[in-house]
Design a protein around this motif. Structure first.
Motif, PDB file in Angstrom:
ATOM      1  N   GLN A   1       0.789  -1.231   0.000  1.00  0.00           N
ATOM      2  CA  GLN A   1       0.000   0.000   0.000  1.00  0.00           C
ATOM      3  C   GLN A   1       0.824   1.286   0.000  1.00  0.00           C
ATOM      4  O   GLN A   1       0.398   2.289  -0.535  1.00  0.00           O
ATOM      5  N   VAL A   2       2.012   1.264   0.644  1.00  0.00           N
ATOM      6  CA  VAL A   2       2.708   2.524   0.871  1.00  0.00           C
ATOM      7  C   VAL A   2       3.177   3.217  -0.394  1.00  0.00           C
ATOM      8  O   VAL A   2       3.335   4.426  -0.410  1.00  0.00           O
ATOM      9  N   ASP A   3       3.386   2.463  -1.476  1.00  0.00           N
ATOM     10  CA  ASP A   3       3.900   3.069  -2.692  1.00  0.00           C
ATOM     11  C   ASP A   3       2.830   3.772  -3.510  1.00  0.00           C
ATOM     12  O   ASP A   3       3.132   4.447  -4.476  1.00  0.00           O
ATOM     13  N   PHE A   4       1.558   3.592  -3.170  1.00  0.00           N
ATOM     14  CA  PHE A   4       0.480   4.131  -3.991  1.00  0.00           C
ATOM     15  C   PHE A   4      -0.343   5.165  -3.238  1.00  0.00           C
ATOM     16  O   PHE A   4      -0.541   5.043  -2.039  1.00  0.00           O
ATOM     17  N   PRO A   5      -0.827   6.180  -3.966  1.00  0.00           N
ATOM     18  CA  PRO A   5      -1.516   7.279  -3.299  1.00  0.00           C
ATOM     19  C   PRO A   5      -2.940   6.987  -2.830  1.00  0.00           C
ATOM     20  O   PRO A   5      -3.539   7.817  -2.160  1.00  0.00           O
ATOM     21  N   ILE A   6      -3.510   5.835  -3.199  1.00  0.00           N
ATOM     22  CA  ILE A   6      -4.900   5.561  -2.831  1.00  0.00           C
ATOM     23  C   ILE A   6      -4.954   4.364  -1.882  1.00  0.00           C
ATOM     24  O   ILE A   6      -4.362   3.325  -2.165  1.00  0.00           O
ATOM     25  N   SER A   7      -5.658   4.510  -0.763  1.00  0.00           N
ATOM     26  CA  SER A   7      -5.765   3.401   0.196  1.00  0.00           C
ATOM     27  C   SER A   7      -6.805   2.390  -0.274  1.00  0.00           C
ATOM     28  O   SER A   7      -7.675   2.709  -1.093  1.00  0.00           O
TER      29      SER A   7
ATOM     30  N   GLN B   1      -5.906   6.046 -14.815  1.00  0.00           N
ATOM     31  CA  GLN B   1      -5.049   6.629 -13.775  1.00  0.00           C
ATOM     32  C   GLN B   1      -5.504   6.272 -12.365  1.00  0.00           C
ATOM     33  O   GLN B   1      -4.691   5.957 -11.497  1.00  0.00           O
TER      34      GLN B   1
ATOM     35  N   ASP C   1      -3.165   4.274  -9.840  1.00  0.00           N
ATOM     36  CA  ASP C   1      -2.811   4.905  -8.566  1.00  0.00           C
ATOM     37  C   ASP C   1      -3.108   4.004  -7.373  1.00  0.00           C
ATOM     38  O   ASP C   1      -2.643   4.260  -6.261  1.00  0.00           O
ATOM     39  N   PHE C   2      -3.900   2.982  -7.571  1.00  0.00           N
ATOM     40  CA  PHE C   2      -4.141   2.018  -6.495  1.00  0.00           C
ATOM     41  C   PHE C   2      -3.223   0.800  -6.617  1.00  0.00           C
ATOM     42  O   PHE C   2      -3.179  -0.043  -5.744  1.00  0.00           O
TER      43      PHE C   2
ATOM     44  N   LYS D   1      -8.894  14.407 -15.575  1.00  0.00           N
ATOM     45  CA  LYS D   1      -8.747  14.451 -14.120  1.00  0.00           C
ATOM     46  C   LYS D   1      -9.938  13.842 -13.382  1.00  0.00           C
ATOM     47  O   LYS D   1      -9.783  13.308 -12.295  1.00  0.00           O
TER      48      LYS D   1
END
Ligand code: OOG
Ligand code: NI
Length: 317
Positions: free
Chosen positions: A12-18, A77, A81-82, A153
């Motif tokens: 999880q830590v490498d990606f911006p979405i939990s 995207q 991002d997940f 976006k």
């Protein structure tokens, strides 16, 4: 002390979405889709009840226009991002379409749970190659997508909301596009809405874990399946079996103030057979990664027709 380091697991830590945020977003896309497509809701409830409660999803599918940053990458995207990975490309020259598919982080492909709380679905996103259409159709599409430069976006948000990122279309534009590309017309009025989700048939528990049985059950309950190229779509290797319902229709309020019925979304069924190299694994050891993965151009080409005017006419007949 050791307690201070690495409080989170690596993935999880490498990606911006939990994971919580991601699953909530999928749940909202699903809710928006089910609220607009009553046949889909009935079919899903029916399969869940018949099978005894737990339905898992094989994939979610979306449609896009490849202009003004509104294409595949706009929606992809969110999944990248997940931690989703781009896996393969499919091309449909006859329909002027191309598609990419994405798979979830490996540890979330074989977890417990059902629906959006279960194993995460693959993602299938297609795009219309707009420059292959007539100048008139191109101009119509670009009239909307150019206003919607934020498409890149806010595609995922649009899907969650069930809202177009561009202004309400004119019926005249819809009709003009439909003559040349039913996909273009569908995408103009449905935007980034979930086009379909797919029930993972081999993960069902009862006799309908074989797709032939499931197709019979669905039809004997008066639900219409897409007959294009035959009800059951089979990949050349014989291991990816798919079928789908005919799309629901919805009343769309066009910019002229006229309301007309247009195709909305459908639901699909996919059975993935165990690959030859794993055929002697015991049943309890078989994971999703031991099964036929991916998609198939020949199957997909027919499944696209689930929203066609021809299939929808059959539904009311
Ligand atoms: C997608 C059709 C293809 C599959 O699983 O191959 C497909 C669409 O109708 O947009 O869903
Ligand atoms: Ni599909």
């Amino acid at each position: 002390s050791r307690m201070d380091v690495a409080p989170l697991q690596t993935a999880q830590v490498d990606f911006p979405i939990s994971e919580t945020f991601f699953r909530n977003a999928l749940a909202s896309m699903e809710k928006t889709y089910l609220s607009k497509n009553l046949t889909v809701s009935s079919v899903l409830d029916f399969v869940r009840t018949y099978d005894g409660g737990q339905v898992c999803y094989d994939h979610f599918a979306f449609r896009t226009f490849n202009v003004d940053n509104c294409g595949i990458s706009a929606l992809a995207q969110f999944f990248l991002d997940f931690g989703y990975i781009t896996r393969g490309e499919l091309s449909f020259p006859g329909k002027h379409l191309r598609a990419l598919w994405f798979s979830p982080p490996q540890h979330l492909l074989d977890c417990n749970g059902e629906g959006v709380n279960g194993p995460l679905p693959r993602i299938f996103i297609s795009e219309l190659l707009v420059d292959k259409l007539s100048p008139e159709s191109q101009a119509i599409i670009k009239k909307y997508t150019s206003i919607s430069s934020g498409g890149s976006k806010y595609a995922a948000l649009a899907s969650v909301l069930g809202s177009l990122t561009w202004p309400t279309p004119l019926l005249s534009d819809y009709h003009r596009l439909a003559r040349e590309s039913e996909y273009a017309a569908w995408t103009l009025v449905n935007g980034y809405a979930l086009n379909h989700l797919t029930i993972s048939v081999h993960r069902l528990k009862s006799d309908v874990q074989k797709i032939g049985k499931l197709n019979e059950l669905i039809q004997s309950n008066k639900f219409k399946l897409n007959t294009e190229g035959g009800i059951l779509k089979v990949s050349p290797d014989g291991r990816l079996l798919q079928s789908s319902t005919v799309a629901d229709s919805m009343v769309f309020h066009f910019a002229e103030g006229i309301s007309e019925s247009v195709p909305a979304s459908y639901i699909e069924f996919a059975e993935r057979l165990v690959l030859p190299e794993y055929e002697n694994l015991s049943v309890d050891k078989i994971l999703e990664l031991h099964r036929r993965d991916g998609f198939e151009v020949g199957n997909a080409d027919k499944i696209f027709e689930s929203t066609s005017a021809e299939q929808l006419r059959r539904k009311v007949a």
